[in-house]
Every structure is written in C-alpha cells, then in structure tokens.
Design an enzyme around this catalytic site. Structure first.
Site, PDB file in Angstrom:
ATOM      1  N   THR A 122       0.864  -1.184   0.000  1.00 19.09           N
ATOM      2  CA  THR A 122       0.000   0.000   0.000  1.00 19.09           C
ATOM      3  C   THR A 122       0.896   1.228   0.000  1.00 19.09           C
ATOM      4  O   THR A 122       1.598   1.493   0.987  1.00 19.09           O
ATOM      5  CB  THR A 122      -0.917   0.024   1.250  1.00 19.09           C
ATOM      6  OG1 THR A 122      -1.645  -1.195   1.300  1.00 19.09           O
ATOM      7  CG2 THR A 122      -1.877   1.195   1.179  1.00 19.09           C
ATOM      8  N   LYS A 182      -7.638   1.552  -3.058  1.00 16.98           N
ATOM      9  CA  LYS A 182      -7.252   1.102  -1.709  1.00 16.98           C
ATOM     10  C   LYS A 182      -7.444   2.236  -0.696  1.00 16.98           C
ATOM     11  O   LYS A 182      -7.821   2.012   0.451  1.00 16.98           O
ATOM     12  CB  LYS A 182      -5.795   0.614  -1.727  1.00 16.98           C
ATOM     13  CG  LYS A 182      -5.185   0.296  -0.382  1.00 16.98           C
ATOM     14  CD  LYS A 182      -5.693  -0.991   0.243  1.00 16.98           C
ATOM     15  CE  LYS A 182      -5.062  -1.206   1.624  1.00 16.98           C
ATOM     16  NZ  LYS A 182      -5.461  -2.443   2.272  1.00 16.98           N
ATOM     17  N   LYS A 209       0.221   5.177   8.291  1.00 16.41           N
ATOM     18  CA  LYS A 209       0.874   5.396   6.983  1.00 16.41           C
ATOM     19  C   LYS A 209      -0.201   5.538   5.906  1.00 16.41           C
ATOM     20  O   LYS A 209      -0.180   6.461   5.100  1.00 16.41           O
ATOM     21  CB  LYS A 209       1.797   4.211   6.649  1.00 16.41           C
ATOM     22  CG  LYS A 209       2.281   4.235   5.217  1.00 16.41           C
ATOM     23  CD  LYS A 209       2.717   2.885   4.657  1.00 16.41           C
ATOM     24  CE  LYS A 209       1.826   1.730   4.878  1.00 16.41           C
ATOM     25  NZ  LYS A 209       1.494   0.894   3.735  1.00 16.41           N
TER      26      LYS A 209
END
Ligand code: NAP
Length: 287
Positions: free
Chosen positions: A97, A172, A240
C-alpha cells in the site's frame, strides 16, 4: 505456470508467496532479513535470493509486498533493485500500500525499460493472505493486467482492473477511508454497550444481521470486547495509509474530515504504545 519472484515475506507476503508455490509456479523469494527467506524455503520449497535484483533475474513476474513508498522504491530502483535485472516484457506487480504518486513514477520508469507495472494493493488482512482470499484492486495497462491476473489468482477472492496506473492505490485509499470511520463507530458502540452493562456478544449477534453489520463487527467484536489486539493490521501501517489518503485528498481537492480525526485518534493509540496492535484497538482510547 510462470517463473515468479516475490519480494517481501512479511505478515502478508509470506503466505501470498506460499500460495504461488502451491499453484505450481516456479518461485524465488527475497527478504531483507534473510532468516525469513530461509524459513519460507524450508516450509514451501522454491529458492531464495540475496537481493531483489538476483530474485528478479529471469522472472516473468516480480511481485512485491514491502512497507511504504521508500521501501518500494528501494526494491525497484535502489542498488541491486529488481528493475536492473528484469528482462523487457516482464511485469512488476506491487501489492504494497503506497501513494499513487510513487506508483506513477515507478510505472513510468518501468515503461522506459520496457517493463510492465501493475499497482495491485490488497484488502483482506492476514487471514485473507493466509486463506488465499484477498480482494485486489489494480491499476495499469490492460495487457499487463491480463497477463498478471492469472498469477494473482493464486491468492485472490476477487481481482479487478480499476483504471490506469495509480487507480489501484486510489481504490485502496477508498477502502481505508471506509474502515477508519467504521472502526471508530464500532468502538464507540461497543464501549457504550459495556458502560450500559449490556452483553456485547448478545447485542452483536442481533445487530450484525441488520443495517449496522460489517466485516469489522463480525470479525473483531469478540477481541475488542476482550481487549485483545496482538495480531492483524498494525496501527502504524494504518497511520501510513491514512497519511497517504489525506495527502491525496489535498491534491485532488476532496474533503476527509472524519478520516483526519480518526488519524489523530490512532496517534493516541501509538502514544499508548499500541503501534503494532490491530487497528480495532481504537476502542482502547474509550476505556
Ligand atoms: P510486515 O509484516 O511489516 O512486512 C513488511 C515486509 O517488507 C518485510 O518482509 C520487510 O522485510 C519488507 N521490507 C520493508 N522495508 C523494506 C526495504 N526497505 N527493503 C526490503 N524489504 C523491506 O508488513 P505486512 O503486514 O506484510 O504489510 C506489507 C504491506 O501490505 C504494507 O504496505 C501494508 O500496509 C500492506 N497491507 C497489510 C495488511 C495486513 O493486514 N497486514 C493488509 C493489507 C495491506 P524485513 O523482514 O527485513 O523487515
């Protein structure tokens, strides 16, 4: 069957690479900490290599699942990176990701070397990786995607091309935006029920079958009620991801007020020492 390299044998990559072996692909793994690569070979067979470049040499597909933007750049274009040894026509598939920005940059660099690049972040967590039941959202050239899709099928429940390079990562981000707000709502409801003296499991049995039901409610309520968070998707990783979402929102002019707030709540959990705890540990702030 294909010749495949897999870079990054963490919580996600270790079982994902295992599924490739189980499907009969010829797999070479690389992990920064060599002991994990040795453990993987002992469990699954196949081969390990000392650098991303050595693992990628001769591979038709190079899959990666590392940490963040910098880590991905390092295994692609750093010293001994995969791009330096991949043959023209080979496809790099990134399951990490990361931001859409680094994705577009690396995809352009790959194209200049006549390599394919598919961004393919995953959802479904540790259990999804172990059971080979991940949801995979992809971005890139349709021809590269079509070649990579049968390989990703080894660990996918569903795999779709969403759009051009970076579209998988943007999808995502939508996934993470949904989860952040949802987990705060679930945390508030469960903590509220405990204060009210209700049996949380009894309540969830009923409401999970109505309009409030969710994957997080079904799969996480028991451990949230029992204060158990030593597993799953780490808060550090979630911060993150939310940082990536907030930066992207700034770029495109979208508003994420609740996501920004929940990001700060996750910072509280980190300060409480819970950086490696599962994201459902958001409830700890309320107890
Ligand atoms: P993890 O267990 O911490 O594993 C990270 C892996 O990346 C390790 O193999 C690590 O090597 C490697 N790595 C990190 N930095 C590197 C670098 N600079 N060079 C080479 N290798 C490097 O993480 P994870 O849970 O598997 O997550 C991996 C990615 O998938 C992250 O982007 C995460 O956000 C995403 N993701 C995770 C989940 C989940 O539920 N865990 C779900 C969906 C998506 P070492 O062994 O040497 O540290």
């Amino acid at each position: 069957m294909a010749k495949v390299a897999f870079l990054g044998l963490g919580v996600m990559g270790f079982p994902m690479a295992g599924h490739l072996m189980a499907k009969g692909h010829e797999v070479t793994v690389y992990n920064r900490t060599p002991a994990k690569a040795e453990a993987w070979v002992a469990r699954h067979g196949g081969r390990s290599a000392a650098t991303p470049g050595l693992a990628a040499s001769g591979a038709e597909f190079v899959m990666a699942c590392v940490g963040n933007d910098n880590d991905l750049a390092q295994v692609c274009t750093g010293p001994d990176g995969a791009f330096s040894t991949m043959a023209p026509g080979a496809v790099f598939v990134d399951h990490t990701t990361v931001s859409a920005t680094i994705t577009r940059k690396l995809a352009a660099e790959a194209a200049a070397r006549k390599l394919g690049f598919v961004d393919a972040p995953v959802s479904g967590g540790q259990a999804g990786a172990e059971n080979g039941q991940l949801s995979i959202m992809c971005g890139g050239d349709p021809a590269d995607y079509a070649r990579a899709e049968p390989v990703m099928a080894a660990y996918a429940r569903i795999c779709r091309l969403i759009g051009v390079s970076g579209a998988g990562q943007l999808a995502k981000m939508m996934n993470q935006i949904c989860i952040a707000g949802l987990l705060q709502g679930l945390s508030e409801a469960l903590a509220f029920g405990q204060k009210a003296g209700l049996d949380g499991e009894k309540v969830v049995e009923v409401i999970s079958q109505g309009a409030a039901g969710s994957w997080q409610m079904v799969n996480r309520h028991k451990t949230m009620l029992a204060d158990q968070f030593d597993f799953g998707f780490a808060v550090d990783w979630m911060r993150k991801d939310l940082g990536i979402c907030l930066a992207a929102a700034d770029e495109i002019g979208a508003r994420l007020p609740v996501t920004a707030l929940v990001d700060q709540f996750y910072k509280d959990v980190q300060l409480m020492g819970g950086g490696r705890n599962d994201t459902s540990s958001l409830i700890r702030r309320l107890k």
